[in-house]
Scaffold this active site. Structure first.
Site, PDB file in Angstrom:
ATOM      1  N   HIS A   1      38.476  40.808  34.417  1.00  0.00           N
ATOM      2  CA  HIS A   1      37.188  40.249  34.844  1.00  0.00           C
ATOM      3  C   HIS A   1      37.074  40.202  36.362  1.00  0.00           C
ATOM      4  O   HIS A   1      36.864  39.146  36.952  1.00  0.00           O
ATOM      5  CB  HIS A   1      36.989  38.851  34.257  1.00  0.00           C
ATOM      6  CG  HIS A   1      36.886  38.851  32.770  1.00  0.00           C
ATOM      7  ND1 HIS A   1      35.877  39.474  32.094  1.00  0.00           N
ATOM      8  CD2 HIS A   1      37.706  38.322  31.827  1.00  0.00           C
ATOM      9  CE1 HIS A   1      36.054  39.317  30.795  1.00  0.00           C
ATOM     10  NE2 HIS A   1      37.157  38.630  30.598  1.00  0.00           N
ATOM     11  N   CYS A   2      37.178  41.359  36.979  1.00  0.00           N
ATOM     12  CA  CYS A   2      37.161  41.468  38.433  1.00  0.00           C
ATOM     13  C   CYS A   2      36.096  42.489  38.817  1.00  0.00           C
ATOM     14  O   CYS A   2      35.801  43.402  38.043  1.00  0.00           O
ATOM     15  CB  CYS A   2      38.545  41.931  38.911  1.00  0.00           C
ATOM     16  SG  CYS A   2      38.678  42.310  40.661  1.00  0.00           S
ATOM     17  N   GLY A   3      35.532  42.350  39.982  1.00  0.00           N
ATOM     18  CA  GLY A   3      34.560  43.335  40.454  1.00  0.00           C
ATOM     19  C   GLY A   3      35.160  44.731  40.579  1.00  0.00           C
ATOM     20  O   GLY A   3      34.448  45.727  40.586  1.00  0.00           O
TER      21      GLY A   3
END
Length: 196
Positions: free
Chosen positions: A52-54
């Site tokens: 869940h990271c850019g």
């Protein structure tokens, strides 16, 4: 990009061929183990990942990079980490996420710490050798065949970056032969024995 040499001199024969840096086994994300020693003669890209990271879409380019060069010996090892608070709780969920969303087929270790006092030994060694710790997810370490050289690439370096690709191709083509920055120790002198 930072490149550092690892000062180890090991004979390149049989079991002794495993460099210290790669003489490790990591628990596999979906079971089994990731035995880094089996990659001692190949370039290895180690990446700390998060679901869940850019930068999570880098999985797409990592998988493409792996598929492009795996038949020539290149390998990527993903190490999921929640050190930056963006990873799923359970290893099984991480594995399902990576496969379902990005078709990840390269080896993945179980979730682990990559920074701080709880960092796994592999990351402690990578940080020590390179002098560069991950500041975020998707930090990359390219380990040269033989495990003597480590190049650190920050999070913003995409997996298809020309410098990274050039270095991988150089290792695969034997054009960038990693060499220690100090000569190996001289072999012991042999004593002459006279027979009479």
């Amino acid at each position: 990009m930072k490149t550092f040499l690892l000062f180890c001199w090991l004979p390149l024969t049989a079991q002794a061929a495993c460099p210290t840096l790669l003489n490790q086994q990591l628990p596999g994300l979906m079971g089994g183990t990731v035995d880094l020693c089996q990659y001692a003669d190949r370039p290895v890209l180690v990446v700390n990942t998060a679901s869940h990271c850019g930068y999570t879409p880098q999985f797409t380019k990592l998988e493409a990079l792996y598929k492009r060069y795996r038949d020539r010996g290149f390998v990527i090892v993903g190490v999921p980490s929640n050190d930056f608070h963006q990873e799923l709780e359970r290893n099984s969920d991480i594995g399902k996420f990576c496969l379902a969303n990005y078709g990840v087929s390269f080896p993945m270790a179980t979730k682990a710490h990559v920074v701080g006092p709880d960092a796994i030994p592999l990351y402690r060694q990578l940080i020590t050798v390179s002098g560069d710790a991950p500041r975020w997810n998707f930090h990359k370490y390219l380990i040269a065949p033989g495990g003597t050289t480590v190049t650190s690439y920050g999070t913003r370096t995409e997996p298809d970056d020309p410098k990274l690709i050039g270095q991988i191709e150089g290792y695969l083509n034997g054009m960038l032969a990693p060499t220690p920055s100090v000569p190996p120790p001289a072999p012991p002198r042999l004593k002459a024995i006279s027979g009479s």
